[in-house]
Design a protein around this motif. Sequence first.
Motif, PDB file in Angstrom:
ATOM      1  N   LYS A 193       0.730  -1.155   0.257  1.00  0.00           N
ATOM      2  CA  LYS A 193       0.379   0.010   0.129  1.00  0.00           C
ATOM      3  C   LYS A 193       0.729   1.193  -0.339  1.00  0.00           C
ATOM      4  O   LYS A 193       0.525   2.165  -0.577  1.00  0.00           O
ATOM      5  CB  LYS A 193      -0.958  -0.178   1.438  1.00  0.00           C
ATOM      6  N   SER A 194       1.653   1.042   0.969  1.00  0.00           N
ATOM      7  CA  SER A 194       2.735   1.970   1.062  1.00  0.00           C
ATOM      8  C   SER A 194       3.231   2.699  -0.297  1.00  0.00           C
ATOM      9  O   SER A 194       3.647   4.219  -0.916  1.00  0.00           O
ATOM     10  CB  SER A 194       3.517   2.765   1.598  1.00  0.00           C
ATOM     11  N   ALA A 195       3.834   1.227  -1.509  1.00  0.00           N
ATOM     12  CA  ALA A 195       4.721   1.594  -3.087  1.00  0.00           C
ATOM     13  C   ALA A 195       4.036   2.171  -3.800  1.00  0.00           C
ATOM     14  O   ALA A 195       4.069   3.333  -4.107  1.00  0.00           O
ATOM     15  CB  ALA A 195       4.694   0.156  -2.981  1.00  0.00           C
ATOM     16  N   ALA A 196       2.251   2.058  -3.234  1.00  0.00           N
ATOM     17  CA  ALA A 196       1.850   2.700  -4.299  1.00  0.00           C
ATOM     18  C   ALA A 196       1.294   4.087  -3.955  1.00  0.00           C
ATOM     19  O   ALA A 196       1.630   4.703  -4.862  1.00  0.00           O
ATOM     20  CB  ALA A 196      -0.194   2.235  -4.746  1.00  0.00           C
ATOM     21  N   TYR A 197       1.050   4.924  -2.394  1.00  0.00           N
ATOM     22  CA  TYR A 197       1.312   5.768  -2.784  1.00  0.00           C
ATOM     23  C   TYR A 197       2.104   6.862  -2.769  1.00  0.00           C
ATOM     24  O   TYR A 197       2.097   7.748  -3.383  1.00  0.00           O
ATOM     25  CB  TYR A 197       0.631   5.731  -1.261  1.00  0.00           C
ATOM     26  N   LEU A 198       3.448   5.946  -2.211  1.00  0.00           N
ATOM     27  CA  LEU A 198       4.701   6.362  -2.825  1.00  0.00           C
ATOM     28  C   LEU A 198       5.232   7.030  -4.988  1.00  0.00           C
ATOM     29  O   LEU A 198       5.843   7.837  -4.658  1.00  0.00           O
ATOM     30  CB  LEU A 198       5.792   6.109  -2.284  1.00  0.00           C
ATOM     31  N   LYS A 199       3.984   5.728  -4.950  1.00  0.00           N
ATOM     32  CA  LYS A 199       4.887   6.168  -6.655  1.00  0.00           C
ATOM     33  C   LYS A 199       4.229   6.649  -7.264  1.00  0.00           C
ATOM     34  O   LYS A 199       4.819   8.113  -8.218  1.00  0.00           O
ATOM     35  CB  LYS A 199       4.050   4.995  -7.490  1.00  0.00           C
ATOM     36  N   LYS A 246      12.680  -2.028   2.769  1.00  0.00           N
ATOM     37  CA  LYS A 246      13.769  -2.900   1.647  1.00  0.00           C
ATOM     38  C   LYS A 246      12.971  -2.806   0.405  1.00  0.00           C
ATOM     39  O   LYS A 246      13.312  -2.262  -0.162  1.00  0.00           O
ATOM     40  CB  LYS A 246      14.280  -3.998   2.025  1.00  0.00           C
ATOM     41  N   GLU A 247      11.642  -2.383   0.490  1.00  0.00           N
ATOM     42  CA  GLU A 247      11.347  -3.070  -0.352  1.00  0.00           C
ATOM     43  C   GLU A 247      11.008  -1.247  -1.292  1.00  0.00           C
ATOM     44  O   GLU A 247      11.247  -1.323  -2.615  1.00  0.00           O
ATOM     45  CB  GLU A 247       9.492  -3.075   0.101  1.00  0.00           C
ATOM     46  N   LEU A 248      10.749  -0.765  -0.678  1.00  0.00           N
ATOM     47  CA  LEU A 248      10.267   0.627  -1.170  1.00  0.00           C
ATOM     48  C   LEU A 248      11.832   1.221  -1.733  1.00  0.00           C
ATOM     49  O   LEU A 248      12.045   2.371  -2.755  1.00  0.00           O
ATOM     50  CB  LEU A 248       9.689   1.815  -0.188  1.00  0.00           C
ATOM     51  N   ILE A 249      12.743   1.250  -0.658  1.00  0.00           N
ATOM     52  CA  ILE A 249      14.205   1.208  -1.745  1.00  0.00           C
ATOM     53  C   ILE A 249      14.782   0.758  -2.213  1.00  0.00           C
ATOM     54  O   ILE A 249      14.883   1.311  -3.531  1.00  0.00           O
ATOM     55  CB  ILE A 249      15.146   1.321  -0.155  1.00  0.00           C
ATOM     56  N   LYS A 250      13.828  -0.528  -2.815  1.00  0.00           N
ATOM     57  CA  LYS A 250      14.148  -1.166  -3.992  1.00  0.00           C
ATOM     58  C   LYS A 250      13.344  -0.390  -5.409  1.00  0.00           C
ATOM     59  O   LYS A 250      13.604  -0.309  -6.574  1.00  0.00           O
ATOM     60  CB  LYS A 250      13.660  -2.495  -4.185  1.00  0.00           C
ATOM     61  N   LYS A 251      12.484   0.352  -4.737  1.00  0.00           N
ATOM     62  CA  LYS A 251      11.539   0.997  -5.710  1.00  0.00           C
ATOM     63  C   LYS A 251      11.387   2.452  -5.997  1.00  0.00           C
ATOM     64  O   LYS A 251      11.030   2.890  -6.587  1.00  0.00           O
ATOM     65  CB  LYS A 251      10.102   0.311  -5.015  1.00  0.00           C
ATOM     66  N   GLY A 252      12.600   2.905  -5.108  1.00  0.00           N
ATOM     67  CA  GLY A 252      13.199   4.317  -5.770  1.00  0.00           C
ATOM     68  C   GLY A 252      12.661   5.207  -4.948  1.00  0.00           C
ATOM     69  O   GLY A 252      12.836   6.529  -4.911  1.00  0.00           O
TER      70      GLY A 252
END
Length: 568
Positions: A193-199, A246-252
């Motif tokens: 969920k945080s990755a989608a918001y961050l993107k 770690k996951e969000l660092i991978k996603k930039g």
Amino acid sequence: MNKKFLYAFGIVSLLAMGKANAQQPSYLDLLKQQPIWVDSVFNKLSTKHKIAQLFFVRAHTNLSKAYQDSVGKVIKREKLGGVVFFQGGPVRQAVLTNKYQSKSKVPLIISIDGEWGLGMRLDSTVSYPYQMALGAVQNKELLYKMGLEVAKDFKRLGIQMNLAPDVDVNNNAKNPVINFRSFGENKYNVAEKSAAYLKGMQEGGLLVSIKHFPGHGDTDVDSHYDLPQLKFTKERLDTLELYPFKELIKKGAAGVMIAHMNIPSLDATPNLPSTLSKPIVTDLLKNELGFKGLIISDAMDMKGVTKFYKDGEAEVMGIIAGNDILELAHDTKQAVKKIKEAIKDQRISMERIDESVKKVLTAKYWAGLNVKPVIDENNVVEDINRPESQALVQQLADASMTLLKSRDGISSLTPKKRTLIINVGTAQATTFQNEIVGTYKNSIAFNVDRSANAATVANIIKQIKDDDQIVLAIVDTRTRPGNNIPLGKDAKDLITTLSARNAMVAFFANPYNLANLPGIEMARSIVVAYQKEDFMQKAAASVFTKKLLPTGKLPVSVNDIFKYGDGL
């Protein structure tokens, strides 16, 4: 106008459009390119002014003019790198931002804590649902759209950085500081969920800061008031708390905010906050996890730091640890002086300072601050309250509705029967109540204050007939929906009694509070609506009037009855 001119104008226009629509390189990619503007500004800075670029000062627009002017004087005199705005209003902030930017030779990064949008800090702006409710949403695309809308709002107000999202895994129900600010207790759900918001935010042109590294979700101490201690092993932290980072660092992710926590398994120094720990900031985040972006301290005026470190030494240690930006130092002038002394004493190298300064300047360039920013002070409120934003808020609320227990309760509701619509927690009629009376016209409404006495409760129970339908709305009227919903014993007794009589519950409160209401599990149906706001009340009303099928899943475990992932 001749044809040649029209043709040339058309080519120029198309080229301009192509340039505008071209995908901007990410902040992390830009760091590798070393823009000329960054070097040109960097080369003109003295050592003192380089250090000052690493400091962000607090600002408010709901405080006195004298306070606002004093912040402006600090910005001009000390040539600081940025500002963190707190409470106030959007028009006042636009005006004050223009004033502050005009005082700064190198444009300031303007930032704000906007976990659920501008409404977290500013009146007359859009508030999206809290992250706990968003953790229930199954459609990630809605969170991505939210990120884009938040970016539009921020940029319209001249804000370049959102100190969000919160990616803490809230696996401690008693957490007093994260709690509803988290997407929940499941590390995979939090990361997704945080990755989608961050993107959405980053693609919308906003700098972000995922927080609170290495994870503030399993603590019962608020670092605003004391220094929490995490006694977990590094293995536990690596597999759980660190997973979303770690996951969000991978996603930039462009930025990471460091928490104030003492973590002996990562750094055994007594009473040392993680913010000031080189093993945590440099060895773990930068070297082990390979993070190359901006590293931002949590507020340096919080008790989690100041309880044990004072007089500028905390800021010195924060730079040594590896932070690029120090937020809200108690005394920036003194802190800059102390860091300069630490360079002279060879505790800090100029290379270390230069590294952070270039990262901050590159962030400014990426955010378009190579051109002196001026905010249009006209139509601000209208521009940041767009119809599409309001529509998205309602879509997110609708998607968060979580049905616990059977669907039969809701489906059995009929306009033909007499319906008792009972609010517990507020003496005022609610939006939920007003929305459903149109469907259940043969209804009686009761509003029970949280401190209602036994006589009031007995009077309501006396009026219930065996064949009545009971719709029970439980409302936490607090602005921030934490634990321990403030209901008196008699109000809780009413909930127990009505639940035993097959009430259908709309729960406008943090789901953790289900554990504090004995007997609520006996209710025929429970719709968790997470918070009191009108958009949640409208969403729940749509469920109770059978216009909306609830699809949300509980993002946390409440007890043995209501568990993570529940939702029919």
